[in-house]
Enzyme design. Structure first.
Site, PDB file in Angstrom:
ATOM      1  N   ASP A 100       0.854  -1.181   0.000  1.00 59.15           N
ATOM      2  CA  ASP A 100       0.000   0.000   0.000  1.00 59.15           C
ATOM      3  C   ASP A 100       0.892   1.233   0.000  1.00 59.15           C
ATOM      4  OD1 ASP A 100      -2.618   1.259   0.278  1.00 59.15           O
ATOM      5  OD2 ASP A 100      -3.178  -0.561   1.351  1.00 59.15           O
ATOM      6  N   ASP A 207      -2.942   4.579  -2.404  1.00 61.02           N
ATOM      7  CA  ASP A 207      -4.017   5.094  -1.566  1.00 61.02           C
ATOM      8  C   ASP A 207      -4.443   6.493  -2.010  1.00 61.02           C
ATOM      9  OD1 ASP A 207      -5.643   4.881   0.921  1.00 61.02           O
ATOM     10  OD2 ASP A 207      -4.382   6.537   1.594  1.00 61.02           O
ATOM     11  N   GLU A 265      -6.441   3.991  -5.968  1.00 61.72           N
ATOM     12  CA  GLU A 265      -7.752   4.188  -5.354  1.00 61.72           C
ATOM     13  C   GLU A 265      -8.229   5.593  -5.734  1.00 61.72           C
ATOM     14  OE1 GLU A 265      -9.765   4.130  -0.896  1.00 61.72           O
ATOM     15  OE2 GLU A 265      -7.853   5.144  -1.240  1.00 61.72           O
ATOM     16  N   HIS A 339     -10.693  -3.378   2.792  1.00 63.39           N
ATOM     17  CA  HIS A 339     -10.577  -2.980   4.193  1.00 63.39           C
ATOM     18  C   HIS A 339     -11.465  -1.803   4.570  1.00 63.39           C
ATOM     19  CE1 HIS A 339      -8.064  -0.378   1.819  1.00 63.39           C
ATOM     20  NE2 HIS A 339      -8.020   0.485   2.808  1.00 63.39           N
ATOM     21  N   ASP A 340     -11.996  -1.088   3.590  1.00 62.92           N
ATOM     22  CA  ASP A 340     -12.859   0.072   3.835  1.00 62.92           C
ATOM     23  C   ASP A 340     -14.335  -0.241   3.641  1.00 62.92           C
ATOM     24  OD1 ASP A 340     -10.844   1.875   4.482  1.00 62.92           O
ATOM     25  OD2 ASP A 340     -10.547   2.519   2.415  1.00 62.92           O
TER      26      ASP A 340
END
Length: 572
Positions: A100, A207, A265, A339-340
């Protein structure tokens, strides 16, 4: 258009959230050695690439998305040597590893920010975004503008030391880096990107990849929610004026020098902007995450404002996420959990038909165009947290801040309890905590995740939903995922690279679509998914010879689809 078949297009990617994955030393927190111990399991599942969520040194205010040192591993996860071993062990199994990349902001404990906040004349002052206060008519100090944080409240944090505010679109401990400063950008490329590529990682999930460029006048943003003091800043902070310039520079200076996979993202943007990000000729990123289907029913300016969804909404969202690349040299992603996000079987399925719905979602994911991403626990149909858990069980800063803001605003209202119940229903459905409970490995205490006390509570259903029991069961969700992934790779011309055509757009119960390649005379994939908890009629919407390749039921009824039944045919 001929599509170059890069390794990252045909790969199946498995996302690991380190804290909740597998604990090797009994301290209650997952770690890198725990990941290494499961690599053979992941290879057997059909995984080609592991995406490891932030494992950098961090105060953990936002679970590692607040990086204190890009070049050091968070001690509770292990050491840099452990990371090197993970890289090597993945490669020895023919698998790849991506990390990430968190470069919109750092932790306020990062040495760069410590210098930046020390004085207005410090050489690193301009590495972050500082602005003087505004004052209202009564002389009260106010933030520089009305931008809202993604984690509630203002996007600006006051710092007494220099009597200025710094921008932090997320937590108060996550100051935004100033990408307008070339020196800052070069430091990011060297410390966060090149450092790990040189150690052998195979790329990055980037990210908040659409947030680096802000409109430099920092104007007030339009009022969308009149009842709120602070408003979404997306108009001025997302897909900003220099964002594509910045991504091109990072590609030119660093990632193009390696055979690196990059997935950004971005969340929401126009088709025009999406193609700028991921068209091969643009030289920015390989692919991107769009949130249309996973946010269906939510307001794109505030995910907590949820109004439900219809299957037609979902079809449109799937079409947008997949089809924006049609006829171009761009590439896409396929995902329904991360994860979100909440657990997909809870969000889009039915508790009564959990296994059937999970298998349906497996067929959906493995038949859509783009690189496939699976999140830890998705392959065994882990569910959301139980509804009867109180707010005290939730750990995520986003959830906690939202609840606190709600309580401060409505805590004294006579109907507070009724309002609280409604909010808790939404939290239970959408909160990020739902995907962050420990992976359920077996039916032993704490689901085999740890021999110690887990950092966050284990879902009580681990005795019936766990990896060990599903490995032994040939009809399990886990073994169905294995089969789905194998079929996806066997029919990759259609399933990975094919174009999509929806056949029953207005149907609110079934979702039927074709996957086709450029040769109209070649076989097609025909997928039908019953998204309802009712039996519905089944009819073939095209002519041809139908060969059933995959189904989530044992006995096929040629006239009916059972609740959450899914079928994949190849049609000549």
């Amino acid at each position: 258009m001929t599509i170059t078949r890069n390794w990252w297009k045909t790969s199946t990617v498995y996302q690991i959230w380190p804290a909740s994955y597998k604990d090797s030393n009994g301290d209650g927190i997952g770690d890198i050695k725990g990941i290494i111990s499961t690599l053979d399991y992941l290879r057997d599942l059909g995984v080609d690439v592991i995406w490891c969520s932030p494992m950098y040194d961090s105060p953990q205010d936002d679970m590692g998305y607040d990086v204190r040192d890009y070049e050091k591993v968070y001690p509770k996860y292990g050491t840099n040597d452990d990371m090197q071993l993970l890289i090597d062990e993945c490669h020895s199994r023919g698998m790849k590893l991506i990390l990430d990349l968190v470069i919109n902001h750092t932790s306020s404990e990062h040495v760069w920010f410590k210098e930046s906040r020390s004085s207005k004349t410090n050489p690193k002052r301009d590495w972050y975004i500082w602005k003087p206060p505004k004052y209202d008519e009564e002389g009260n100090r106010r933030p520089p503008n009305n931008w809202a944080s993604y984690f509630s409240g203002s996007a600006w944090e006051y710092d007494e030391r220099t009597d200025e505010y710094y921008l932090r679109l997320f937590a108060s401990s996550q100051p935004d880096l100033n990408w307008e400063n070339e020196e800052t950008r070069n430091a990011i490329y060297e410390s966060a990107v090149k450092f790990w590529l040189d150690k052998g990682v195979d790329g990055f999930r980037i990210d908040t990849a659409g947030l680096y460029s802000k409109v430099q006048t920092f104007p007030d943003t339009p009022i969308i929610f009149p009842e709120e003091e602070f408003q979404s800043s997306k108009l001025y902070s997302q897909n900003g004026p220099r964002i594509h310039e910045f991504h091109k520079e990072m590609y030119s200076k660093v990632t193009s020098k390696y055979d690196a996979m990059t997935v950004g993202e971005v969340g929401h943007c126009s088709r025009e902007d999406a193609l700028k990000y991921v068209s091969a000729k643009e030289h920015e990123m390989n692919m991107m995450f769009l949130f249309n289907k996973v946010w269906v029913g939510c307001d794109r300016n505030d995910r907590w404002k949820f109004d439900g969804w219809k299957l037609t909404d979902f079809k449109k969202a799937v079409e947008i996420d997949c089809d924006f690349i049609a006829g171009t040299d761009a590439w896409s992603t396929v995902f329904i959990e991360n994860h979100d996000l909440p657990r997909c079987v809870t969000r889009f399925g039915d508790k009564k038909h959990r296994s059937q719905a999970a298998k349906l979602l497996s067929i959906l994911g493995t038949t859509l165009t783009g690189t496939l991403f699976i999140y830890q626990g998705q392959e065994i149909a882990m569910e959301n947290l139980p509804r009867d858990w109180s707010i005290d069980e939730y750990k995520d800063i986003n959830t906690i801040n939202r609840y606190k803001e709600f309580k401060d605003k409505y805590g004294n209202d006579p109907d507070f309890k009724e309002k609280e119940e409604k909010l808790m229903d939404i939290i239970n459905l959408l909160a990020r905590d739902n995907s962050r409970s420990p992976v359920q490995w077996d039916a032993s205490p704490n689901a085999g995740f740890t021999t110690g006390i887990p950092w966050t509570r284990v879902n009580e259903n681990y005795t019936t939903i766990n990896v060990e029991s599903q490995i032994r069961d040939p009809n399990s969700v886990l073994n169905f995922y294995k089969k789905s992934i194998q079929i996806r790779k066997s029919y990759q011309d259609l399933l990975i690279f094919g174009d999509m055509k929806i056949l029953d757009y207005e149907n609110q119960k079934t979702f039927t679509y074709l996957k086709l390649n450029e040769n109209a005379l070649s076989p097609k994939a025909y997928i039908v998914l019953n998204f309802s908890n009712e039996e519905v009629n089944f009819e073939k919407l095209i002519n041809g010879d139908f060969e059933l390749v995959l189904s989530n039921v044992d006995v096929i009824n040629e006239q009916k689809l059972s609740p959450f039944e899914a079928r994949l045919y190849i049609v000549d």
